[in-house]
Motif scaffolding. Structure first.
Motif, PDB file in Angstrom:
ATOM      1  N   LYS A 120      24.432 -71.313  46.314  1.00  0.00           N
ATOM      2  CA  LYS A 120      23.198 -71.819  45.708  1.00  0.00           C
ATOM      3  C   LYS A 120      21.972 -71.170  46.346  1.00  0.00           C
ATOM      4  O   LYS A 120      21.016 -70.809  45.646  1.00  0.00           O
ATOM      5  CB  LYS A 120      23.121 -73.336  45.863  1.00  0.00           C
ATOM      6  N   ILE A 121      22.018 -71.002  47.664  1.00  0.00           N
ATOM      7  CA  ILE A 121      20.881 -70.383  48.358  1.00  0.00           C
ATOM      8  C   ILE A 121      20.715 -68.932  47.912  1.00  0.00           C
ATOM      9  O   ILE A 121      19.593 -68.457  47.649  1.00  0.00           O
ATOM     10  CB  ILE A 121      21.075 -70.473  49.874  1.00  0.00           C
ATOM     11  N   GLN A 122      21.817 -68.202  47.834  1.00  0.00           N
ATOM     12  CA  GLN A 122      21.742 -66.815  47.407  1.00  0.00           C
ATOM     13  C   GLN A 122      21.253 -66.698  45.962  1.00  0.00           C
ATOM     14  O   GLN A 122      20.473 -65.806  45.623  1.00  0.00           O
ATOM     15  CB  GLN A 122      23.108 -66.148  47.557  1.00  0.00           C
ATOM     16  N   SER A 123      21.710 -67.630  45.104  1.00  0.00           N
ATOM     17  CA  SER A 123      21.266 -67.603  43.718  1.00  0.00           C
ATOM     18  C   SER A 123      19.765 -67.872  43.618  1.00  0.00           C
ATOM     19  O   SER A 123      19.052 -67.208  42.853  1.00  0.00           O
ATOM     20  CB  SER A 123      22.047 -68.652  42.911  1.00  0.00           C
ATOM     21  N   LYS A 127      16.792 -65.330  42.271  1.00  0.00           N
ATOM     22  CA  LYS A 127      15.811 -65.712  41.255  1.00  0.00           C
ATOM     23  C   LYS A 127      14.388 -65.450  41.737  1.00  0.00           C
ATOM     24  O   LYS A 127      13.542 -64.944  40.986  1.00  0.00           O
ATOM     25  CB  LYS A 127      15.976 -67.182  40.893  1.00  0.00           C
ATOM     26  N   LEU A 128      14.125 -65.789  43.000  1.00  0.00           N
ATOM     27  CA  LEU A 128      12.784 -65.565  43.542  1.00  0.00           C
ATOM     28  C   LEU A 128      12.461 -64.078  43.618  1.00  0.00           C
ATOM     29  O   LEU A 128      11.341 -63.653  43.278  1.00  0.00           O
ATOM     30  CB  LEU A 128      12.677 -66.204  44.931  1.00  0.00           C
ATOM     31  N   LEU A 129      13.442 -63.277  44.058  1.00  0.00           N
ATOM     32  CA  LEU A 129      13.214 -61.835  44.154  1.00  0.00           C
ATOM     33  C   LEU A 129      13.003 -61.224  42.771  1.00  0.00           C
ATOM     34  O   LEU A 129      12.161 -60.328  42.599  1.00  0.00           O
ATOM     35  CB  LEU A 129      14.389 -61.164  44.868  1.00  0.00           C
ATOM     36  N   ASN A 130      13.763 -61.677  41.793  1.00  0.00           N
ATOM     37  CA  ASN A 130      13.588 -61.155  40.429  1.00  0.00           C
ATOM     38  C   ASN A 130      12.219 -61.517  39.871  1.00  0.00           C
ATOM     39  O   ASN A 130      11.557 -60.693  39.226  1.00  0.00           O
ATOM     40  CB  ASN A 130      14.690 -61.686  39.514  1.00  0.00           C
TER      41      ASN A 130
END
Length: 220
Positions: A120-123, A127-130
């Motif tokens: 979940k953290i990686q997802s 999303k934030l980086l995108n």
């Protein structure tokens, strides 16, 4: 009851037989002479008995009131005691149930939960980086797309990085080596973008080497 009569009552029979013998006991009552005939003595005795009866009634009423109050206090204390006993019983039952419960520990389950949280953290990070990348691509396009002026400011052989790529390099360096997060600036870093990051407090320049920058540690 007969033992607590007034002393004058005990004298009534003897005075009836011998009025002159008790004349000293009934000479005066509030300064008034009392006749020593049997009728007067009977009236006097009745008066004393009525007073005594009245006093005993008052005493009995007082004792009954106190007894009633004590009964009420006892009832309240008994109710409180019952409540406390019920509470203790309930708590003891719950404690026993807790002791009998066995919580199984599973390493596999713990690993699965940690792995789920990491996913979940990686997802969320992706999303934030995108979102950040889309914002940068829209408002800060690659230097090559802004005319010949920018091309003349750098060497022809240098492949300029976009602002998005520069930030990705700085973020990865901070996460991988937080003890030394500085990045060496080469010809692929467009100077206006570097100046933009430095002026807005997003990046910091090395104190001893101006050709090295690092990302500001906002998480600390």
């Amino acid at each position: 009851m007969f033992l607590i009569w007034n002393y004058n009552v005990f004298l009534l029979p003897s005075c009836a037989e011998c009025p002159f013998k008790c004349s000293g006991d009934f000479q005066t009552r509030k300064g008034t002479l009392i006749p020593l005939n049997p009728e007067s003595l009977v009236v006097l005795g009745k008066d004393e008995l009525q007073k005594l009866d009245h006093n005993l009634e008052i005493l009995l009423s007082t004792i009954q009131s106190k007894n009633q109050k004590l009964k009420e206090d006892l009832t309240r204390e008994q109710e409180w005691l019952n409540e406390q006993e019920h509470l203790v019983t309930s708590l003891s039952k719950k404690c026993k149930e807790r002791k009998n419960q066995v919580i199984p520990f599973s390493e596999q389950r713990t690993f699965f939960e940690m792995n789920t949280k990491m996913t979940k953290i990686q997802s969320q990070r992706e999303k934030l980086l995108n979102s950040l990348g889309e914002f940068l691509d829209k408002h800060f396009p690659p230097p090559e797309e802004n005319g010949n002026k920018r091309k003349r400011e750098c060497k022809p052989t240098a492949q300029l990085k976009t602002l998005r790529e520069i930030l990705e390099v700085l973020i990865n360096s901070l996460l991988r080596s937080p003890y030394n997060p500085y990045v060496k600036i080469d010809d692929s870093y467009w100077p206006p973008y570097i100046e933009l990051l430095l002026r807005n407090g997003i990046a910091l320049r090395h104190q001893d080497d101006p050709n090295q920058i690092r990302l500001e540690a906002f998480h600390q």
